[in-house]
Design a protein around this motif. Structure first.
Motif, mmCIF file in Angstrom:
data_model
loop_
_atom_site.group_PDB
_atom_site.id
_atom_site.type_symbol
_atom_site.label_atom_id
_atom_site.label_comp_id
_atom_site.label_asym_id
_atom_site.label_seq_id
_atom_site.Cartn_x
_atom_site.Cartn_y
_atom_site.Cartn_z
ATOM 1 N N ILE A 176 46.645 -8.956 -74.488
ATOM 2 C CA ILE A 176 46.295 -8.334 -73.210
ATOM 3 C C ILE A 176 45.785 -9.430 -72.286
ATOM 4 C CG2 ILE A 176 44.695 -6.717 -72.075
ATOM 5 C CD1 ILE A 176 46.693 -5.231 -73.788
ATOM 6 N N THR A 177 46.463 -9.609 -71.188
ATOM 7 C CA THR A 177 46.024 -10.624 -70.222
ATOM 8 C C THR A 177 46.241 -10.076 -68.815
ATOM 9 O OG1 THR A 177 48.194 -11.620 -69.921
ATOM 10 C CG2 THR A 177 46.850 -12.477 -71.735
ATOM 11 N N LYS A 178 45.953 -10.933 -67.845
ATOM 12 C CA LYS A 178 46.200 -10.555 -66.461
ATOM 13 C C LYS A 178 47.426 -11.266 -65.902
ATOM 14 C CE LYS A 178 41.943 -8.987 -64.230
ATOM 15 N NZ LYS A 178 42.456 -7.834 -63.497
ATOM 16 N N SER A 179 48.103 -12.056 -66.735
ATOM 17 C CA SER A 179 49.252 -12.781 -66.169
ATOM 18 C C SER A 179 50.555 -12.055 -66.487
ATOM 19 C CB SER A 179 49.285 -14.210 -66.679
ATOM 20 O OG SER A 179 49.214 -14.202 -68.076
ATOM 21 N N ASP A 180 51.398 -11.988 -65.483
ATOM 22 C CA ASP A 180 52.675 -11.300 -65.615
ATOM 23 C C ASP A 180 53.649 -12.179 -66.375
ATOM 24 O OD1 ASP A 180 53.168 -8.721 -64.735
ATOM 25 O OD2 ASP A 180 52.718 -9.316 -62.667
ATOM 26 N N ASN A 181 54.285 -11.626 -67.350
ATOM 27 C CA ASN A 181 55.342 -12.402 -68.011
ATOM 28 C C ASN A 181 56.366 -11.448 -68.606
ATOM 29 O OD1 ASN A 181 53.913 -11.326 -70.069
ATOM 30 N ND2 ASN A 181 53.284 -13.266 -70.967
ATOM 31 N N SER A 182 57.396 -12.052 -69.160
ATOM 32 C CA SER A 182 58.468 -11.253 -69.706
ATOM 33 C C SER A 182 58.659 -11.684 -71.160
ATOM 34 C CB SER A 182 59.723 -11.512 -68.880
ATOM 35 O OG SER A 182 60.708 -10.624 -69.272
ATOM 36 N N ILE A 183 58.565 -10.721 -72.046
ATOM 37 C CA ILE A 183 58.594 -11.035 -73.476
ATOM 38 C C ILE A 183 60.037 -10.995 -73.977
ATOM 39 C CG2 ILE A 183 57.731 -10.305 -75.740
ATOM 40 C CD1 ILE A 183 55.432 -11.089 -73.968
ATOM 41 N N GLU A 184 60.364 -11.947 -74.827
ATOM 42 C CA GLU A 184 61.713 -11.965 -75.406
ATOM 43 C C GLU A 184 61.863 -10.824 -76.403
ATOM 44 O OE1 GLU A 184 62.910 -15.711 -77.130
ATOM 45 O OE2 GLU A 184 61.915 -16.760 -75.474
ATOM 46 N N MET A 185 63.049 -10.219 -76.398
ATOM 47 C CA MET A 185 63.335 -9.132 -77.338
ATOM 48 C C MET A 185 63.129 -9.606 -78.778
ATOM 49 S SD MET A 185 64.231 -6.024 -77.102
ATOM 50 C CE MET A 185 65.475 -5.308 -76.051
ATOM 51 N N GLY A 186 63.370 -10.898 -79.007
ATOM 52 C CA GLY A 186 63.217 -11.453 -80.358
ATOM 53 C C GLY A 186 61.815 -11.257 -80.914
ATOM 54 N N VAL A 187 60.814 -11.174 -80.044
ATOM 55 C CA VAL A 187 59.435 -11.004 -80.522
ATOM 56 C C VAL A 187 59.276 -9.609 -81.133
ATOM 57 C CG1 VAL A 187 57.002 -10.974 -79.835
ATOM 58 C CG2 VAL A 187 58.587 -12.598 -78.758
ATOM 59 N N LEU A 188 59.852 -8.620 -80.441
ATOM 60 C CA LEU A 188 59.802 -7.245 -80.956
ATOM 61 C C LEU A 188 60.612 -7.136 -82.249
ATOM 62 C CD1 LEU A 188 59.037 -4.255 -80.570
ATOM 63 C CD2 LEU A 188 61.045 -4.008 -79.100
ATOM 64 N N GLU A 189 61.795 -7.743 -82.227
ATOM 65 C CA GLU A 189 62.666 -7.668 -83.408
ATOM 66 C C GLU A 189 62.022 -8.339 -84.617
ATOM 67 O OE1 GLU A 189 66.950 -7.404 -81.070
ATOM 68 O OE2 GLU A 189 66.298 -9.328 -81.868
ATOM 69 N N THR A 238 68.953 -1.243 -87.473
ATOM 70 C CA THR A 238 67.708 -1.491 -86.762
ATOM 71 C C THR A 238 67.715 -2.906 -86.212
ATOM 72 O OG1 THR A 238 66.663 -0.077 -88.407
ATOM 73 C CG2 THR A 238 65.191 -1.363 -86.983
ATOM 74 N N VAL A 239 67.999 -3.849 -87.110
ATOM 75 C CA VAL A 239 67.946 -5.253 -86.730
ATOM 76 C C VAL A 239 68.703 -6.049 -87.791
ATOM 77 C CG1 VAL A 239 65.754 -5.735 -87.934
ATOM 78 C CG2 VAL A 239 66.298 -7.014 -85.858
ATOM 79 N N THR A 240 69.224 -7.176 -87.379
ATOM 80 C CA THR A 240 69.927 -8.031 -88.341
ATOM 81 C C THR A 240 68.895 -8.746 -89.220
ATOM 82 O OG1 THR A 240 69.911 -9.742 -86.666
ATOM 83 C CG2 THR A 240 71.922 -8.438 -86.855
ATOM 84 N N LEU A 241 69.374 -9.396 -90.289
ATOM 85 C CA LEU A 241 68.436 -10.064 -91.198
ATOM 86 C C LEU A 241 67.753 -11.247 -90.547
ATOM 87 C CD1 LEU A 241 70.214 -10.134 -94.646
ATOM 88 C CD2 LEU A 241 68.356 -8.674 -93.876
ATOM 89 N N ARG A 242 68.510 -11.936 -89.707
ATOM 90 C CA ARG A 242 67.930 -13.069 -88.987
ATOM 91 C C ARG A 242 68.150 -12.857 -87.507
ATOM 92 N NH1 ARG A 242 68.954 -15.007 -93.931
ATOM 93 N NH2 ARG A 242 71.155 -14.522 -93.733
ATOM 94 N N ASP A 243 67.483 -13.681 -86.732
ATOM 95 C CA ASP A 243 67.635 -13.581 -85.290
ATOM 96 C C ASP A 243 69.024 -14.088 -84.906
ATOM 97 O OD1 ASP A 243 67.536 -13.699 -82.593
ATOM 98 O OD2 ASP A 243 65.555 -14.608 -82.492
ATOM 99 N N SER A 244 69.950 -13.161 -84.734
ATOM 100 C CA SER A 244 71.334 -13.574 -84.502
ATOM 101 C C SER A 244 71.483 -14.268 -83.156
ATOM 102 C CB SER A 244 72.264 -12.380 -84.598
ATOM 103 O OG SER A 244 71.769 -11.348 -83.791
ATOM 104 N N TRP A 245 70.571 -13.958 -82.222
ATOM 105 C CA TRP A 245 70.681 -14.611 -80.911
ATOM 106 C C TRP A 245 70.300 -16.079 -81.025
ATOM 107 C CZ3 TRP A 245 71.390 -12.767 -75.656
ATOM 108 C CH2 TRP A 245 72.127 -11.582 -75.654
#
Ligand code: ATP
Ligand code: MG
Length: 566
Positions: free
Chosen positions: A320-333, A550-557
């Motif tokens: 939780i911060t005050k700075s705007d950013n965009s999280i990579e989908m890989g973090v959720l995956e 749901t998700v691949t075994l590794r980060d395919s991206w």
């Protein structure tokens, strides 16, 4: 209920609360709320807010968190959304107990406070149209102009307000405005609207009782105060509204003044998060529904196979911060991959079946081989898988010729069948077009659980007995958008232009091991070497098994990017 294994990370909001507690503020109470508007399903951005608000209540002694529906725009809201929000918050592992509220519970109180403001000369009924009000408001560089109705007497205002309430005036004919400062550098303070007239909508909670509805900026601080909220946490776009939040509470007779604290919204790459845009995706048929497994909604993620713990871990990790950013989908995956790696039982499923006949294995013979449900967790037990003369392997695990890097089956080569024997490819059968349609192999009966002597077999592939395998439909998902920030690209007329046309790939001929026939809706597995899958909760049945990847075994991206840079 909650994942006690994840320690709560501190953040600037918790530090503010600690400081408030250390000086005995709010009688040492900590009371938060999560206030969704029931105008759509919750998304992963809401999960950030839910984990923050309910997480604080969980972690502070005596802490409480209310679930409050912010239901002041009845024409966009409905009970389906109210129900889905409750289901999703519960599924995430949080419980509001008895503390379920609706802003509409306070409509009578809110009206009373409006009357108070009018009596104190701090609010007035304004007859300007919406366009005129906008025009009078001025700009960031120019002060606004006062409404000609600003100096109505208290009695006239009280009379008009009462008549607004009783339904005498049409939509848009009049509004109630706060009398603050038309020259304020903060546009929100230039006599903001507190109430507007709206006839003919049936409110999901109050029916037709009201024909005028309070605005968010009036409703929210009062709802917070009535509920005894100590810390009102919201996203940064409300920072400029905080002076108004405070003004409302400072100018009415209410004995509580919650502290509003803003934090940055979650933005996730390759998707959109605003409910308006998600609604458009559903209404225009770009996705099947709110719970389409490609949607960033909690319901979509659940149907995709995400676990509540993985989403809570994600919320904790992004902080939780005050700075705007965009999280990579890989973090959720990565969060769901880690959770499923630990908890999902292993199974075998062949997505693109290729028939393989083991010629030296007696026809009609059948062996029950034992397979561990998890390679690193014996407590998950084992299961029996049938081995027979005819099996399926995946087309991708065979190549007629390949270099040494290909550690699977090649013509004349050997490979181990997972949980079973070493086989050797003796003959390749093709159809008239030259497509490989069947492999003839031999097996080495001495290789069950041990390696053959003197030969090194490097690859292991998965398989399913042809006679026992169960047909399944498998849905492979990719990102819903092919642009990392589809809604901030100004070069296209609509964010929908960035929809990924290949976000869903349906395989209708997959064959999975027989134990999966009994799998229930939502059950999650790892198909060995393929990824994590779950039984679709809406469309899977015993006649037609449907699995979602749901998700691949590794980060395919990451892999794609690696390959591209080679
Ligand atoms: P949307 O633009 O998606 O409709 P909203 O803010 O209007 O979002 P609400 O239902 O009013 O949606 O939100 C309920 C709570 O969830 C609010 O406190 C809001 O600040 C928070 N919230 C909504 N979206 C996000 C997000 N992307 N990240 C963090 N918190 C969010
Ligand atoms: Mg909203």
């Amino acid at each position: 209920m909650n994942d006690k294994t994840t320690p709560a990370t501190t953040n600037f909001i918790r530090q503010i609360i600690d400081a408030d507690l250390s000086v005995g503020k709010n009688d040492s109470r900590v009371h938060t709320r999560f206030p969704p508007e029931p105008n759509g399903f919750l998304h992963i951005g809401h999960a950030k807010s839910i984990c923050l608000n309910f997480g604080i209540a969980r972690d502070y002694p005596g802490g409480l968190c209310n679930l409050r529906f912010d239901d002041t725009n009845p024409h966009k809201e409905n009970v389906e959304f109210v129900d889905s929000i409750q289901a999703d918050v519960r599924w995430l592992g949080f419980d509001w107990g008895e503390r379920l509220f609706y802003a509409s519970d306070y409509f009578a109180d809110l009206y009373g406070f409006a009357v108070e403001l009018v009596k104190a000369g701090k609010a007035y009924v304004c007859d300007l149209t919406a366009d005129e009000i906008r025009e009078h408001r001025g700009t960031l560089t120019e002060p606004g102009r006062e409404s000609p109705y600003r100096n109505r007497t208290v009695d006239e205002n009280l009379d008009l307000l009462e008549r607004m309430k009783s339904g005498e005036f049409e939509d848009g004919a009049r509004v109630l405005r706060a009398k603050i400062d038309m020259a304020s550098p903060n546009m929100n303070m230039r006599d903001p609207t507190l109430y507007r007239i709206r006839h003919g909508v049936i409110h999901h909670q109050t029916g037709e009782e009201w024909c005028m509805y309070p605005m968010y900026d009036f409703t929210h601080p009062i709802s917070d105060a009535l509920e005894g909220i100590t810390h009102s946490l919201c996203t940064l776009e409300f920072e400029d509204h905080r002076p108004l939040y405070d003004w409302v509470l400072d100018n009415i007779s209410i004995g509580c003044h919650p502290r509003q604290i803003e934090f940055s919204r979650l933005n996730l790459q390759y998707t959109v998060m605003s409910k308006r845009k998600l609604t458009q995706l559903v209404d225009d048929g770009y996705v099947s529904d709110w719970d389409d497994p490609r949607m960033p909604t909690i319901a979509g993620l659940r149907r995709r196979g995400y676990t509540p713990a993985s989403i809570r871990t994600f919320a904790d990790r992004i902080g939780i911060t005050k700075s705007d950013n965009s999280i990579e989908m890989g973090v959720l995956e990565a969060c769901v991959r880690e959770d499923l790696d630990t908890h999902a039982p292993r199974r075998m499923g062949v997505l693109h079946p290729l028939k393989l006949v083991i010629e030296n294995y007696p026809d009609g013979q059948e062996e029950a081989l034992s397979a561990m449900n998890h390679p690193k967790d014996e407590s998950m037990g084992s299961r029996s898988i049938p081995f027979t003369r005819e099996i399926f392997i995946d087309q991708a695990d065979f190549r007629e010729t390949a270099n040494k890097k290909f550690k699977r089956l090649v013509s004349g080569g050997e490979v181990r069948l997972r949980n079973a024997y070493v086989i050797k490819c003796e003959q390749v059968i093709k159809d008239a077009n030259g497509e490989v349609i069947e492999l003839r192999c031999s097996y080495d009966p001495d290789t069950l659980g041990t390696n053959p002597e003197g030969r090194k077999v490097r690859g292991v592939i998965h398989w399913v007995s042809a006679r026992h395998g169960v047909k399944a439909e498998v849905r492979l998902y990719d990102r819903l958008f092919s642009h990392p920030a589809p809604d901030s690209d100004k070069t296209v007329s609509s964010f929908t232009e960035h929809l990924n046309p290949d976000s869903l790939h349906t395989l209708t001929h997959a064959i999975v091991e027989p134990s999966l026939a009994a799998a229930g809706a939502g059950d999650r597995f790892q198909y060995e070497r393929e990824g994590y899958f779950c039984v679709d909760s809406k469309e899977s049945s015993s006649e037609r098994l449907v699995f979602n990847r749901t998700v691949t075994l590794r980060d395919s991206w990451a892999k794609i990017e690696q390959q591209a840079s080679k």
